[in-house]
Scaffold this active site. Structure first.
Site, PDB file in Angstrom:
ATOM      1  N   SER A  87     -24.609   6.080   2.587  1.00 60.26           N
ATOM      2  CA  SER A  87     -24.842   6.392   1.562  1.00 60.26           C
ATOM      3  C   SER A  87     -25.897   7.886   1.623  1.00 60.26           C
ATOM      4  O   SER A  87     -27.270   7.761   1.469  1.00 60.26           O
ATOM      5  CB  SER A  87     -25.677   5.762   0.328  1.00 60.26           C
ATOM      6  N   ALA A  93     -29.311   2.713   4.148  1.00 63.43           N
ATOM      7  CA  ALA A  93     -30.070   2.394   2.914  1.00 63.43           C
ATOM      8  C   ALA A  93     -30.907   1.115   2.974  1.00 63.43           C
ATOM      9  O   ALA A  93     -30.084   0.447   2.588  1.00 63.43           O
ATOM     10  CB  ALA A  93     -29.789   2.948   1.311  1.00 63.43           C
ATOM     11  N   MET A 108     -26.329  -3.914   3.054  1.00 66.34           N
ATOM     12  CA  MET A 108     -25.174  -4.107   3.212  1.00 66.34           C
ATOM     13  C   MET A 108     -24.405  -3.833   3.823  1.00 66.34           C
ATOM     14  O   MET A 108     -22.979  -3.704   3.523  1.00 66.34           O
ATOM     15  CB  MET A 108     -24.210  -4.161   1.386  1.00 66.34           C
ATOM     16  N   SER A 109     -25.057  -2.844   4.985  1.00 67.18           N
ATOM     17  CA  SER A 109     -23.822  -2.573   6.124  1.00 67.18           C
ATOM     18  C   SER A 109     -24.486  -2.639   7.643  1.00 67.18           C
ATOM     19  O   SER A 109     -25.652  -3.545   7.869  1.00 67.18           O
ATOM     20  CB  SER A 109     -23.780  -0.787   5.757  1.00 67.18           C
ATOM     21  N   ASN A 146     -36.136   1.791  -2.038  1.00 63.89           N
ATOM     22  CA  ASN A 146     -36.680   0.426  -2.887  1.00 63.89           C
ATOM     23  C   ASN A 146     -36.976   0.119  -2.874  1.00 63.89           C
ATOM     24  O   ASN A 146     -37.127  -0.686  -1.572  1.00 63.89           O
ATOM     25  CB  ASN A 146     -35.293   0.719  -4.154  1.00 63.89           C
ATOM     26  N   HIS A 188     -17.191  -0.985   3.913  1.00 66.58           N
ATOM     27  CA  HIS A 188     -18.249  -2.125   3.862  1.00 66.58           C
ATOM     28  C   HIS A 188     -17.595  -3.596   3.312  1.00 66.58           C
ATOM     29  O   HIS A 188     -16.507  -3.050   3.062  1.00 66.58           O
ATOM     30  CB  HIS A 188     -19.107  -2.186   2.553  1.00 66.58           C
ATOM     31  N   TYR A 217     -18.387  -5.091   0.997  1.00 63.17           N
ATOM     32  CA  TYR A 217     -18.118  -5.850  -0.192  1.00 63.17           C
ATOM     33  C   TYR A 217     -16.777  -5.088  -0.735  1.00 63.17           C
ATOM     34  O   TYR A 217     -16.661  -5.325  -2.177  1.00 63.17           O
ATOM     35  CB  TYR A 217     -19.687  -5.258  -1.124  1.00 63.17           C
ATOM     36  N   GLU A 218     -16.435  -3.909  -0.385  1.00 58.12           N
ATOM     37  CA  GLU A 218     -15.333  -3.533  -0.611  1.00 58.12           C
ATOM     38  C   GLU A 218     -14.226  -4.820  -0.892  1.00 58.12           C
ATOM     39  O   GLU A 218     -12.606  -3.844  -1.423  1.00 58.12           O
ATOM     40  CB  GLU A 218     -14.836  -2.111  -0.159  1.00 58.12           C
ATOM     41  N   HIS A 240     -30.553   5.001  -8.926  1.00 56.12           N
ATOM     42  CA  HIS A 240     -32.037   5.459  -8.369  1.00 56.12           C
ATOM     43  C   HIS A 240     -31.750   5.642  -6.161  1.00 56.12           C
ATOM     44  O   HIS A 240     -32.424   6.302  -5.965  1.00 56.12           O
ATOM     45  CB  HIS A 240     -33.010   4.534  -8.815  1.00 56.12           C
ATOM     46  N   HIS A 266     -20.753   8.290  -0.239  1.00 57.29           N
ATOM     47  CA  HIS A 266     -19.656   8.619   0.670  1.00 57.29           C
ATOM     48  C   HIS A 266     -18.771   9.402   0.778  1.00 57.29           C
ATOM     49  O   HIS A 266     -17.421   9.361   0.312  1.00 57.29           O
ATOM     50  CB  HIS A 266     -19.044   7.194   0.760  1.00 57.29           C
TER      51      HIS A 266
HETATM   52  N1  HPA Z   1     -30.267  -4.211  -0.806  1.00 57.81           N
HETATM   53  C1  HPA Z   1     -29.320  -4.332  -0.860  1.00 57.81           C
HETATM   54  N2  HPA Z   1     -28.925  -3.421  -0.646  1.00 57.81           N
HETATM   55  C2  HPA Z   1     -29.553  -2.200  -0.516  1.00 57.81           C
HETATM   56  C3  HPA Z   1     -30.995  -2.064  -0.816  1.00 57.81           C
HETATM   57  C4  HPA Z   1     -31.526  -3.135  -1.878  1.00 57.81           C
HETATM   58  O1  HPA Z   1     -32.475  -3.362  -2.184  1.00 57.81           O
HETATM   59  N3  HPA Z   1     -30.808  -1.167  -0.930  1.00 57.81           N
HETATM   60  C5  HPA Z   1     -30.099   0.250  -0.738  1.00 57.81           C
HETATM   61  N4  HPA Z   1     -29.244  -0.791  -0.515  1.00 57.81           N
END
Ligand code: HPA
Length: 272
Positions: free
Chosen positions: A28, A111, A209-210, A233, A81, A83-84, A247, A59
Site C-alpha cells: 500500500s 505497511a 494484513m498481508s 501507525n 489480500h 480480506y478481499e 492516515h 494498489h
Molecule cells: N493493523 C493492521 N494492518 C495495518 C496496520 C494496523 O495497525 N497499519 C497498517 N496496516
C-alpha cells in the site's frame, strides 16, 4: 492450479524476454520503487490470465519487468489480500507465477502497525519471523508436488543472510533497520485494543494484513524471502486517538522515499 500459473507465465514471456531473478512486492502506497526500474515492461494484472485484480486502496495493479543495476527483477505493484474475499491460493497466484518465471529471491514490502512501542511511524523494520493468525494458508488442500513439499520448513522463513544484506544496505544510506515479529491479521477491520494486547502477549512486535500467505507460498517453492515493513501507525489502543486508513496510506506514502532508496541500494546486491 499449476496449469493456470503456467498460462500466466506463458503470457508474460510472450510480452517480455526478461528472466527475473529477484521479485519485489510493493505494498500500500509503496509503488514508487517501480519508477526506478530500467527498461520497464509494465503488464496490467488484468492482461495476465488468472491474475487477481487488486482492489485495495493505494494498489495500482501491474507487474513491472526490467532491471536494477543489471539485476533482472519483477515488481508487483499491488497485491491481493485475504480480506478481499479471495481464497488463499488466489492471493498468492502472483508469487507462484514469479517463482515459475525463475525468481529465487523475493523482497516483500508492506505497511504495518507497531505493537512494540519503541518503533515509530515512518520507520522501516525487517521482519524476523511471523505469527500466522489469519486462520488459513495457501498450502491447504492437495499438495502441488511440482511447486514444493507437503510440509515445508519455516525455520528461516525470513532469510538471515538477506536480513543482514538489508541491514548493511540500510547502514550505507544512513538508515537504521531494526527487526520485529509480524502478526498477520485477517482484517479488513483494524484490531481492537484488546486484540493488540493479545498479540503483544503472543510475541508480536508488528501487525498487518498481508505478506504471510505470500511468504508461505514462496517458502513452499524454496524462494528466499525478505520482508520490509513500513510502520505507518502505532497499533490500536497505544495512542489515545482512533486508527484512520487514510492516515495509514499517507504515512506509507511519506516513507516510500526511504523504502525506495533502501530497495535501490539493496536489490542490486541480491543475486544468490
Ligand atoms: N493493523 C493492521 N494492518 C495495518 C496496520 C494496523 O495497525 N497499519 C497498517 N496496516
Amino acid at each position: 492450479m499449476i496449469d493456470d500459473v503456467d498460462s500466466a507465465v506463458a503470457e508474460i514471456r510472450r510480452r517480455s524476454s526478461h528472466a527475473p531473478a529477484v521479485g519485489v512486492v510493493l505494498g500500500s502506497g509503496l509503488g514508487a520503487f517501480a519508477d526506478a526500474i530500467e527498461e520497464p515492461v509494465e503488464i496490467p494484472y488484468g492482461d495476465i490470465p488468472g491474475w487477481p485484480v487488486a482492489t485495495a486502496l493505494g494498489h495500482a495493479g501491474a507487474l513491472v519487468l526490467g532491471s536494477l543495476a543489471g539485476v533482472p527483477i519483477a515488481a508487483m505493484k499491488g497485491r491481493a489480500h485475504l480480506y478481499e474475499g479471495l481464497p488463499a491460493p488466489r492471493v498468492v497466484f502472483g508469487i507462484r507465477v514469479l517463482g515459475r518465471l525463475g525468481v529465487d529471491t523475493l523482497v516483500l514490502t508492506n505497511a504495518c502497525g507497531a505493537i512494540d512501542t519503541s518503533f515509530s511511524p515512518g520507520e522501516l523494520v525487517a521482519i524476523s519471523d511471523h505469527l500466522n493468525l489469519q486462520g488459513t494458508s495457501p498450502l491447504v488442500g492437495p499438495n502441488e508436488d511440482a511447486l514444493g513439499p507437503r510440509f515445508p520448513d519455516m525455520t528461516n522463513a525470513y532469510d538471515p543472510t538477506l536480513r543482514a544484506d538489508a541491514r548493511a544496505a540500510a547502514a550505507r544510506i544512513g538508515l537504521e533497520l531494526r527487526e520485529g515479529v509480524y502478526a498477520a491479521w485477517l482484517g479488513p477491520a483494524f484490531e481492537t485494543p484488546a486484540e493488540i494486547r493479545m498479540l503483544r502477549a503472543l510475541g508480536a512486535d508488528l501487525v498487518g494484513m498481508s505478506t504471510v500467505p505470500e511468504v508461505l507460498a514462496a517458502r513452499h517453492m524454496g524462494i528466499r524471502c525478505l520482508a520490509l515493513s513500513c510502520v505507518t501507525n502505532m497499533a490500536a489502543g497505544i495512542l489515545p486517538e482512533p486508527l484512520d486508513a487514510d492516515h495509514v496510506l499517507r504515512v506509507g506514502g511519506q516513507a516510500a522515499g526511504a523504502l525506495t532508496d533502501l530497495l535501490r541500494e539493496l536489490v542490486p546486491t541480491l543475486t544468490a
